[in-house]
Design an enzyme around this catalytic site. Structure first.
Site, PDB file in Angstrom:
ATOM      1  N   HIS A   1      31.644  14.241 -75.403  1.00 35.49           N
ATOM      2  CA  HIS A   1      32.189  14.950 -76.735  1.00 35.49           C
ATOM      3  C   HIS A   1      33.333  13.928 -77.286  1.00 35.49           C
ATOM      4  O   HIS A   1      33.631  12.795 -76.668  1.00 35.49           O
ATOM      5  CB  HIS A   1      33.145  16.121 -76.283  1.00 35.49           C
ATOM      6  CG  HIS A   1      34.212  16.084 -75.561  1.00 35.49           C
ATOM      7  ND1 HIS A   1      34.360  15.762 -74.195  1.00 35.49           N
ATOM      8  CD2 HIS A   1      35.520  15.959 -75.980  1.00 35.49           C
ATOM      9  CE1 HIS A   1      35.606  15.587 -73.782  1.00 35.49           C
ATOM     10  NE2 HIS A   1      36.416  15.798 -74.685  1.00 35.49           N
TER      11      HIS A   1
ATOM     12  N   HIS B   1      46.491   9.534 -75.219  1.00 36.77           N
ATOM     13  CA  HIS B   1      46.058  10.546 -76.415  1.00 36.77           C
ATOM     14  C   HIS B   1      46.926  10.417 -77.590  1.00 36.77           C
ATOM     15  O   HIS B   1      46.472  10.092 -78.848  1.00 36.77           O
ATOM     16  CB  HIS B   1      45.927  11.929 -75.944  1.00 36.77           C
ATOM     17  CG  HIS B   1      44.676  12.169 -75.134  1.00 36.77           C
ATOM     18  ND1 HIS B   1      44.678  12.140 -73.846  1.00 36.77           N
ATOM     19  CD2 HIS B   1      43.432  12.910 -75.462  1.00 36.77           C
ATOM     20  CE1 HIS B   1      43.345  12.638 -73.457  1.00 36.77           C
ATOM     21  NE2 HIS B   1      43.035  13.127 -74.414  1.00 36.77           N
TER      22      HIS B   1
ATOM     23  N   HIS C   1      43.550  16.666 -82.316  1.00 35.31           N
ATOM     24  CA  HIS C   1      43.368  17.335 -80.759  1.00 35.31           C
ATOM     25  C   HIS C   1      44.816  17.182 -80.277  1.00 35.31           C
ATOM     26  O   HIS C   1      45.439  18.177 -79.414  1.00 35.31           O
ATOM     27  CB  HIS C   1      42.635  16.637 -79.880  1.00 35.31           C
ATOM     28  CG  HIS C   1      42.141  17.248 -78.593  1.00 35.31           C
ATOM     29  ND1 HIS C   1      42.429  18.642 -78.417  1.00 35.31           N
ATOM     30  CD2 HIS C   1      41.894  16.713 -77.340  1.00 35.31           C
ATOM     31  CE1 HIS C   1      42.131  18.972 -77.132  1.00 35.31           C
ATOM     32  NE2 HIS C   1      41.726  17.695 -76.461  1.00 35.31           N
TER      33      HIS C   1
ATOM     34  N   ASP D   1      37.017  13.306 -78.828  1.00 30.55           N
ATOM     35  CA  ASP D   1      38.389  13.953 -79.249  1.00 30.55           C
ATOM     36  C   ASP D   1      38.777  13.534 -80.756  1.00 30.55           C
ATOM     37  O   ASP D   1      38.836  12.323 -80.867  1.00 30.55           O
ATOM     38  CB  ASP D   1      39.447  13.406 -78.231  1.00 30.55           C
ATOM     39  CG  ASP D   1      39.586  14.347 -77.025  1.00 30.55           C
ATOM     40  OD1 ASP D   1      38.628  15.171 -76.862  1.00 30.55           O
ATOM     41  OD2 ASP D   1      40.554  13.872 -76.175  1.00 30.55           O
TER      42      ASP D   1
ATOM     43  N   HIS E   1      35.701  20.659 -76.310  1.00 31.03           N
ATOM     44  CA  HIS E   1      35.909  19.546 -75.218  1.00 31.03           C
ATOM     45  C   HIS E   1      35.597  19.769 -73.836  1.00 31.03           C
ATOM     46  O   HIS E   1      35.860  20.110 -72.992  1.00 31.03           O
ATOM     47  CB  HIS E   1      37.493  19.192 -74.987  1.00 31.03           C
ATOM     48  CG  HIS E   1      38.132  19.129 -76.403  1.00 31.03           C
ATOM     49  ND1 HIS E   1      38.237  17.803 -77.031  1.00 31.03           N
ATOM     50  CD2 HIS E   1      38.628  20.019 -77.302  1.00 31.03           C
ATOM     51  CE1 HIS E   1      39.017  17.955 -78.062  1.00 31.03           C
ATOM     52  NE2 HIS E   1      39.265  19.423 -78.527  1.00 31.03           N
TER      53      HIS E   1
END
Lengths: 264, 264
Positions: free
Chosen positions: B81, B215, B87, B83, B77
């Protein structure tokens, strides 16, 4: 408006709707992943460092959510990867400098798997390209050219795929797998204008090559090579596109490549 | 055939030729590289290992040709990049398992750079998405959504880009950069069906986030995120495609990403 005019108007609308449909239909394409995943089994050159994944953390974070992350290390030239021209020719493109329009476009698949089946040292000739061009009626200019040797079926068995599963300098002389004949590389750069070339073996030069003549000739002309391509047996021999996006390593001589084919 | 019919027939032919031209014109596209190159300056999370390139060989080979090759190591990371959902959510897709059709398609650019200019902690709201949809007349369903915070202009100045140039655990509390509000992430997964989301900061959650709610919400729904995107200032806010191909790391929680936009 009389009946004839109405019919003609309906014809206009029908033809336009057909066109529109065919446009829409062109978008749901089949995507074929031509990439092997990187893991501890991934095939590298006998002298190269392999791929290594190190877990940094995996599990429940003290704050109450799942978290996982890794570090990794690898040689540039292993698994499905791109050889940048500078790998074998000083002053030519590093991997970050390869123009993106060389890495995307219409593709040709030259199938020499029949010839390679009984000859692991087979080298693709000018005649193989010309046979493809005669069969299709157009040259391979402005295309990404893929060579299918059939050796992809051996992956990840090193001994079958590359002739030896030994490691180190002494193993290099024992390498046996097909590649591109240096004379064919010379013919390509002098007579055709291809974007890039790729194949389903570890190297664009055959395993028994000593002087890596195809690398040198192609790379002098800034034509990159894709090596260890997967799933070439799932492609037709024409009428598809390739998109090949390497990791953008500043000054790299090559990089892990994610490469796909789009079939209509 | 009378004159009116002839005119209508000409109209048919004219309209069809227009369609055909617009089809042909769609092929020469402008490619914008949304990827930063990896080098020793590449920005990583304050606690993560950076990118390191080690030369294996560079120069004239004893056999008479130029040769160069490197090894490299990096955290998954950092830099530009992807994710992968795993993750931040157990049991969701690893990077090699993210379906390719999630990584390619029509894109929307939500420009919140005006709001972020004076607020480095700005979090993109549901209202920002709805404003884009109202302006364009369609929802962001089935699209790759890019958030332009404007912070890309600070790259590679760590202090300006992420609020601190310190390293280690203590630096994390000093991070300041915009991201997606967790409530907006929740609204997205409940009301829209996006393919992926990306932005021009180090993380889809803003720098001051403690619980990484965006996230967690996105990844529970297997929606991957692209972080540290470059050149978002070179994109229009609609009418372009994105192709995002991550390195295929078996079981990876993320990977270096080569990501491009295609503009007509």
């Amino acid at each position: 408006m009389d009946l004839k005019n109405v019919s003609l108007l309906l014809l206009v609308l029908f033809l336009l709707s057909c066109q529109e449909k065919s446009n829409n239909n062109s978008s749901p394409q089949t995507i074929v992943d031509l990439t092997y995943a990187f893991d501890s089994e991934t095939i590298f050159w006998p002298t190269a460092d392999g791929f290594k994944l190190d877990t940094v953390f995996v599990g429940e974070n003290p704050k109450g959510f799942h978290y996982e992350a890794n570090n990794f290390s690898t040689a540039e030239h292993g698994g499905t990867h791109l050889d940048a021209p500078v790998h074998f020719f000083a002053g030519r493109n590093t991997v970050d400098a390869v123009p993106l329009d060389r890495l995307m476009g219409q593709a040709a698949l030259i199938d020499v798997s029949g010839k390679c089946a009984n000859d692991p040292d087979y080298r693709v000739t000018k005649g193989d390209f010309i046979a493809w061009e005669k069969a299709h009626g157009y040259p391979v200019d402005d295309m990404i050219v893929l060579l299918r040797t059939g050796f992809g079926k051996y992956w990840p068995d090193r001994k079958k795929y590359m002739g030896t599963d030994e490691r180190g300098e002494a193993a290099v002389a024992k390498l046996h797998f097909p590649g591109l004949h240096p004379e064919a590389a010379k013919w390509l750069v002098e007579n055709r204008s291809i974007k890039a070339i790729g194949l389903d073996t570890p190297s664009i030069d055959a395993g028994q090559s000593q002087k890596f003549g195809s690398h040198v000739t192609l790379f002098e002309h800034n034509i990159p090579a894709f090596e260890n391509l997967a799933n070439l047996d799932k492609l037709p021999d024409s009428g598809f596109q390739v998109i090949a996006l390497p990791m953008k390593i500043k000054g790299g001589s090559g990089a892990p490549l994610r490469v796909i084919a789009l079939l209509k």
